[in-house]
Structures are given as structure tokens and as C-alpha cells.
Design an enzyme around this catalytic site. Structure first.
Site, short mmCIF file in Angstrom:
data_model
loop_
_atom_site.label_atom_id
_atom_site.label_comp_id
_atom_site.label_asym_id
_atom_site.label_seq_id
_atom_site.Cartn_x
_atom_site.Cartn_y
_atom_site.Cartn_z
N HIS A 155 0.87 -1.18 0.00
CA HIS A 155 0.00 0.00 0.00
C HIS A 155 0.91 1.23 0.00
CE1 HIS A 155 -3.46 -2.49 1.96
NE2 HIS A 155 -3.52 -2.53 0.63
N GLU B 63 1.51 3.41 3.13
CA GLU B 63 2.00 2.77 4.36
C GLU B 63 3.51 2.61 4.20
OE1 GLU B 63 -0.41 -0.75 4.86
OE2 GLU B 63 -2.26 0.41 4.70
N HIS C 100 3.00 -3.45 6.53
CA HIS C 100 1.90 -2.50 6.41
C HIS C 100 1.98 -1.48 7.55
CE1 HIS C 100 -0.73 -4.68 3.41
NE2 HIS C 100 0.18 -5.61 3.70
N GLU D 157 2.19 -5.34 10.79
CA GLU D 157 1.67 -3.97 10.90
C GLU D 157 2.61 -3.20 11.83
OE1 GLU D 157 -1.05 -2.68 9.45
OE2 GLU D 157 -2.06 -4.45 8.65
#
Length: 668
Positions: free
Chosen positions: A255, A258, A395, A487
Site C-alpha cells: 500500500h 503505508e 503494512h 503492521e
């Protein structure tokens, strides 16, 4: 007799015109007549002082005009874009290529002169600088300057050339002598600021140069707008797969908005290089026993959009909130982490059938009729071409590690626990990263809405947010690779001052996770004649997910500590079973080899092997030749973008009022 005066007048006029013609013609030079005219003698070019201020440190002091580029006088050379470039090159290309580039340019603009004879610089010196510094021009999207063309303006040693870097080499030798006994730092320096795509590529190329024995960069394709998807690899034998050496990969920036993962992977590449050079035993062992592939940015187009969107905001805090998803998707507005084949749904539909399996599920033909992004295509082809064992993608937006499946096993339950057959292995891998992170496993450090389902920093993907077409599910169901999603923080695009802290929080976790590729078992499956069997299956009793052998019959099987029953099988061979016990603390994978005997293939086994292949064979990839369409679209987009937008340095050269130096543009 009136005609006589008239005739006389005409004759007088003719005589007058002749006199005028004679008087207006130039005087011919007659050496015998003193003072009539001077003989013009054309002077031969002579050596003159080097008066170009940016070339006053060359190893010689005399030059000659016209120079190699044809500038007749010094003022012509000073007024050209070539001289302007070498004047500002240290601002454009900070680092190890200065003053090499400037001095190379001076050797063409103000070449050496001896005994009124112009000498040309050596081609070998030019080629040396070209090899070492071409990537720095690529890093700022500038073409290699035409006047530094090694074949055109430089000559061989046999033709009587001189070394334009002679003085620089002598200076560097003196510095080495002065610093004798003091180790000079060669390792790359980390810059805790966001890097443009061009800067990122420049850093990766520079790291490759500094660690050329263990590092290699290669491209797996291009983005929709034509940006390179560049991978840097670390291995004691870069570019080659070594028998029984596990291959792992890190992928960042799927993404575009990110961005912490993108930066961490750039820092990781620099760290691996510098620590290896400094003799860090742990890093040297890791690189000598593992082949590491790092793709810092899978979505460079989205990153550019995210950066421009952030810069356009006046109120930074408000703009960060408003632009939460700006740049998340690629240039086609495709979410790349929803764009992979949905193999999880296929497995769910087939789970009650006989011979149901969850490995090496073929890509269904109907997938290719949808919108397949060029970035997704490139990564799928990459994943299929290398026998990856372990992977992580990065991410932002939360602080945890999620693991497959990402898609809920019940269509009406969006946050339902949906484990894979290797749930215990995935929990161990996810915990390896989370526990090594400085804050991730701490309950007080969490963010987002999934606090109740998180166990010490890890969570099943479907429990967090159910979706189809994710990359980690594709890795698990289509290949031998086990992938998790990391994440890295609550803020998708954190401020630059957080990068230093982010690196130190994740550094140990990044290394520890790579070392986890050596968990479990590895070995070779051979026939009775000692030949490796490609495509043999390694099954673990109680886990309905097989691993297949690679080209030479080698395999890697990630497992948790404990006792396991292993079964090796292949069409046309008898099955072989072994029992193994894996202790809790293993620094390397246990070695378990198999020898299979040839036999007649039984019908029931054939039926089981064909069960999941009914929709098409595993090797069937891109049956409608989409790759050509993707590359054509990317090339057209790249050319259009290059003509529409000029690089940031372009104003250096057009504000002078002279002809625009289009030879500096890569895609002009």
C-alpha cells in the site's frame, strides 16, 4: 552629325564604370611592394593556462582550444551546459562520485596540452568511473552525460592517453597512508528521512557496489507507471540458488501510503551490508547460510501519490486524517493486497471432498479475465520462480503481526477465526517477530479496533479483517512459502522523526524472523540411483498441507518443536515414512533425507493426485499472455510521464537562457 556627341557620352560612361570597378576591387598582396598589404598567417593552436575555475585542481596546468568538444575559446566552454553540469555536480550527486565526475568532465572541456599538442584522456579511467557512478545518475533520473561517452571522447592507452584522475589517486593514497592503522568506514550511512523512488534505487545500487561480494540488485518488473520494482539480494553467492540454502523475502509498501516498512527495508539492506563488512558474526552467518531478497516498494506509484498528497496539505494533522487512504492503491486504483487470486475460497469450497488439499492450488483461468495489476503479475511470477520458504510483508495502521487465513471461513462472519492447517507454525513465526519487537507484544502498545482478539501482538488475519485476494494467503496456498503480515504502527505515514525510533524497535525482529527460516527440517528426496526427484511431496501427519521438492529434490519444511511423522511420496514411487523429534532450541534445520523406490502408480493414488488439479494444472500461468499487454501499457505510460514532467534538477540548466540540454533527460 548629332550622333557623335551621343556616342562620345556613351563611351565616357562605360570608361567611368570600368574605373569604378577597378578602384573598388581589393588590393592584391604583393610581397615586393612595401606597404600595399599584409600577409595573413594562420596561427596554430598553442598550449594555454587552464583558467576554468572548476578545473584548477587537475594534475596539469596547460590546455588547448579548440577543445575536444570543439569549443574554440575558453569563454565558449564556460558558457555551455557541459561546464554548468560539472559546476553543480557536487550538489546534484553528493557522495563517492565526487570529484571524479567533475575531473572527468574537465578532461574533455580543458584537456591536457604538452608541447603544443592536445592529449586525450584514457578510456579506462572513464569506464572505471562509469561503472562506479552510473547508478548515481539513475538515482536522480538523469542520463549519463554525452560528453562523458567513453568510446567517443576518450582513447585507449595505446593511443597515448593520460589519466585524468591522476592527481585524485595520489591524494587518496596520501590519505590512506595518513590513516594507516585506522579503519576507514566503508559502510553505507542511514538517513532517517523519506526517500523518493529515485533515491531508494540509488541507495540500493550503492549498497550493491559497496558489498558486491554478497549483494546484487535485480528487477522483477515495472509498476503501472513504469517505475522499476527493484529487489536487492544478499547471499554469499549472489545470483545463485545453493543446495539446501533457504530463500526468504521481505516486501514493503504494497500500500503506497503505508511507508514505514519501505524505509525499514532500505535501512535493513544498508545494515546487512555494513555489519557484514565489519565482521558481525551473526550477520555473516545469516548471509552465508540464507539467500535474502528484499523488495522495499511493491507500489512505487502509490507512494509518489501519497507523498504529493501529504505535501499539498496546509494543516498537517488535519491533512493526515483526510488523506488516510491517498496513495493506498496503485496507479490503476487497484488495491494490490486484494488483487491476488482468491485461492482461499476454492479451498473452502473443496474441503469436504476426498483428497482435499491446501497446497499448490492452481490459479483458475477466470482470474485472468479480471483486472490484474502489473505489480501483482510481477510479484506472482517472482514468487513462482524462486523456492521461497519464508516471507513477511509490511503494512501500517496497527501494531501487530497477522497470519493466514485472511478470508473468513464463513461468508457471513467478518471477524471469525479461520486458521490454516499450519496454525501452530504460523503462530510461532508471528510470535518470533512480535516478541523481538520492542513494543509489539505489550498489551498497552496496541491500536485499532481488534484489541480483544490480539494475543501478545499476533492475530489471525480473518479475525482482524476478512478479505479475499490477499498476498499471504496466495503464498501459502500456491507455493511452499509461509508469509505473515507485519503492521508497524498506528500511523500509516508517520513523521520523519519517528523513523529512527521505528528502525531501532524493529531491527532485532527483522533479523530474528529471517533466522526462523532455519526452523523445522530440510533434506533431499532421491531415487535409488541418487538422482533428486523434483515435485515429490513431503507430508506431515496431522497437517493437511504438503510441501513439494524443488529442482534438485531439495525441500524445507517449517515445523514447531516436538515429534512429527514425515511421509515422502512422488508419482511412480513408493512412499517412505520417518519419525523425527525437533528440540525447542534449534539453530539450524534438522536434516532428513529420503530415498524412494520406483513402483507402479496405483489408481487410488492417481485419483487423489488429480483431485484438486481438475480445474487446470499448476504450471498453467497466464494462459492468455497478459504480460505483453501489461508491459506495453507501462512503457507507454512511462514515456508519457517522462515527457510531461521534468526532473527536479531541470531548472538548474534552463534558467541560464541557453539551449535546453535535453541530452540530460533519460526518456527524451
Amino acid at each position: 552629325m548629332e550622333y557623335k556627341p551621343r556616342k562620345m557620352c556613351i563611351m565616357l560612361l562605360i570608361l567611368l564604370q570600368m574605373l569604378l570597378l577597378v578602384s573598388s576591387s581589393p588590393l592584391r598582396c604583393d610581397p615586393g611592394v612595401r606597404g600595399v598589404c599584409k600577409i595573413t598567417v594562420e596561427e596554430k593552436p598553442k598550449c594555454t593556462d587552464v583558467l576554468l575555475s572548476n578545473c584548477n585542481d587537475m594534475s596539469y596546468t596547460q590546455t588547448m582550444y579548440p577543445n575536444i568538444l570543439g569549443h574554440k575559446i575558453r569563454e565558449d566552454a564556460e558558457a555551455g551546459a557541459e561546464y554548468l553540469l560539472i559546476s553543480v555536480v557536487e550538489s546534484l550527486l553528493p557522495g563517492q562520485c565526487n570529484p571524479d565526475i567533475r575531473m572527468l568532465g574537465c578532461s574533455v572541456l580543458a584537456p591536457r596540452c604538452e608541447k603544443n599538442k592536445l592529449l586525450k584522456p584514457c578510456r579506462s579511467s572513464c569506464e572505471e568511473v562509469l561503472k562506479r557512478c552510473s547508478h548515481t545518475f539513475e538515482g536522480i533520473e538523469m542520463a549519463w552525460p554525452y560528453f562523458l561517452d567513453c568510446d567517443r571522447f576518450f582513447v585507449s592507452d595505446e593511443e597515448g592517453c593520460y589519466d585524468p584522475l591522476e592527481g585524485l589517486r595520489a591524494q587518496r593514497i596520501e590519505e590512506m597512508v595518513d590513516n594507516m592503522g585506522i579503519p576507514l568506514p566503508e559502510e553505507p550511512t542511514m538517513q532517517f528521512s523519506y526517500h523518493s523512488n529515485a533515491k531508494m534505487i540509488s541507495i540500493l545500487k550503492k549498497t550493491e557496489d559497496q558489498c558486491s561480494d554478497i549483494a546484487r540488485t535485480y528487477s522483477i518488473g515495472r509498476s503501472m507507471e513504469g517505475r522499476e520494482l527493484l529487489v536487492i539480494e544478499f547471499s554469499n553467492n549472489p545470483g545463485q540458488h545453493e543446495l539446501l540454502e533457504p530463500e526468504i523475502k521481505y516486501i514493503g509498501n504494497i500500500h503506497g501510503n503505508e511507508v514505514m516498512g519501505r524505509q525499514l527495508l532500505i535501512y535493513l539492506a544498508q545494515y546487512l551490508c555494513s555489519e557484514y563488512l565489519q565482521g558481525n558474526n551473526r550477520i555473516q552467518t545469516l548471509i552465508n547460510t540464507t539467500r535474502i531478497h528484499i523488495l522495499p516498494s511493491m507500489n512505487p506509484d502509490g507512494y509518489e501519490l501519497a507523498v504529493s498528497g501529504l505535501q499539498d496539505g496546509d494543516d498537517e494533522e488535519r491533512h493526515r486524517y483526510d488523506s488516510w487512504n491517498v496513495g493506498q492503491n496503485n496507479a490503476q486504483n487497484v488495491d494490490l493486497n486484494r488483487n491476488f487470486p482468491d485461492l482461499t475460497s476454492i479451498v473452502y469450497r473443496r474441503r469436504r471432498r476426498k483428497g482435499y488439499r491446501t497446497d499448490h492450488v492452481p490459479i483458475p483461468d477466470y482470474y485472468w479475465f479480471g483486472k490484474v495489476a502489473s505489480e501483482t503479475y510481477a510479484v506472482m511470477k517472482w514468487i513462482r520462480s524462486i523456492p521461497f520458504v519464508l516471507s513477511a510483508n509490511f503494512h501500517g495502521g496497527d501494531l501487530l503481526v497477522s497470519y493466514p487465513y485472511d478470508l473468513s471461513k464463513h461468508p457471513l462472519e467478518s471477524n471469525m477465526l479461520s486458521p490454516t492447517p499450519d496454525d501452530q507454525v504460523f503462530k510461532l513465526l508471528a510470535s518470533t517477530y512480535a516478541n523481538a519487537h520492542e513494543r509489539m507484544s505489550n498489551e498497552n502498545a496496541r491500536c485499532g479496533q481488534f484489541r480483544s482478539n490480539i494475543q501478545k501482538g499476533i492475530i489471525n488475519g480473518a479475525q482482524m479483517s476478512s478479505f479475499a485476494g490477499g498476498m499471504q494467503d496466495f503464498n501459502y496456498l500456491h507455493t511452499n512459502c509461509f508469509e505473515v503480515t507485519v503492521e508497524l504502527g498506528c500511523d500509516k505515514f508517520p513523521p520523519e522523526e519517528d523513523l529512527f525510533v521505528g528502525w531501532h524497535e524493529n531491527q532485532e525482529a527483522l533479523i530474528k524472523f529471517m533466522e526462523a527460516a532455519h526452523r523445522g527440517i530440510k533434506g533431499i528426496v532421491k531415487d535409488e540411483e541418487g538422482n533428486g526427484i523434483k515435485g515429490a511431496r513431503i507430508s506431515v501427519r496431522g497437517i493437511r498441507h504438503d510441501i513439494t521438492t524443488a529442482e534438485n529434490g531439495e525441500y524445507w519444511r517449517l515445523l514447531t518443536p516436538g515429534i512429527h511423522i514425515l511421509i515422502a511420496s512422488a508419482p511412480g514411487y513408493t512412499r517412505t515414512m520417518k519419525k523425527v523429534r525437533l528440540p525447542s532450541h534449534m539453530s539450524t534445520a534438522g536434516r532428513v533425507d529420503f530415498v524412494l523406490e520406483k513402483t507402479v502408480l496405483e489408481p487410488e493414488n492417481q485419483e487423489e493426485d488429480d483431485a484438486i488439479l481438475a480445474m487446470g494444472t499448476y504450471d498453467r500461468f497466464d494462459p492468455y499472455n497478459q504480460y505483453e499487454r501489461y508491459t506495453m501499457m507501462a512503457d507507454l505510460s512511462q514515456k508519457a510521464e517522462a515527457r510531461a514532467e521534468k526532473p527536479w534538477w531541470w531548472n538548474y540548466f534552463v534558467l541560464t537562457g541557453g539551449p535546453a540540454p535535453t541530452w540530460l533527460l533519460k526518456h527524451y
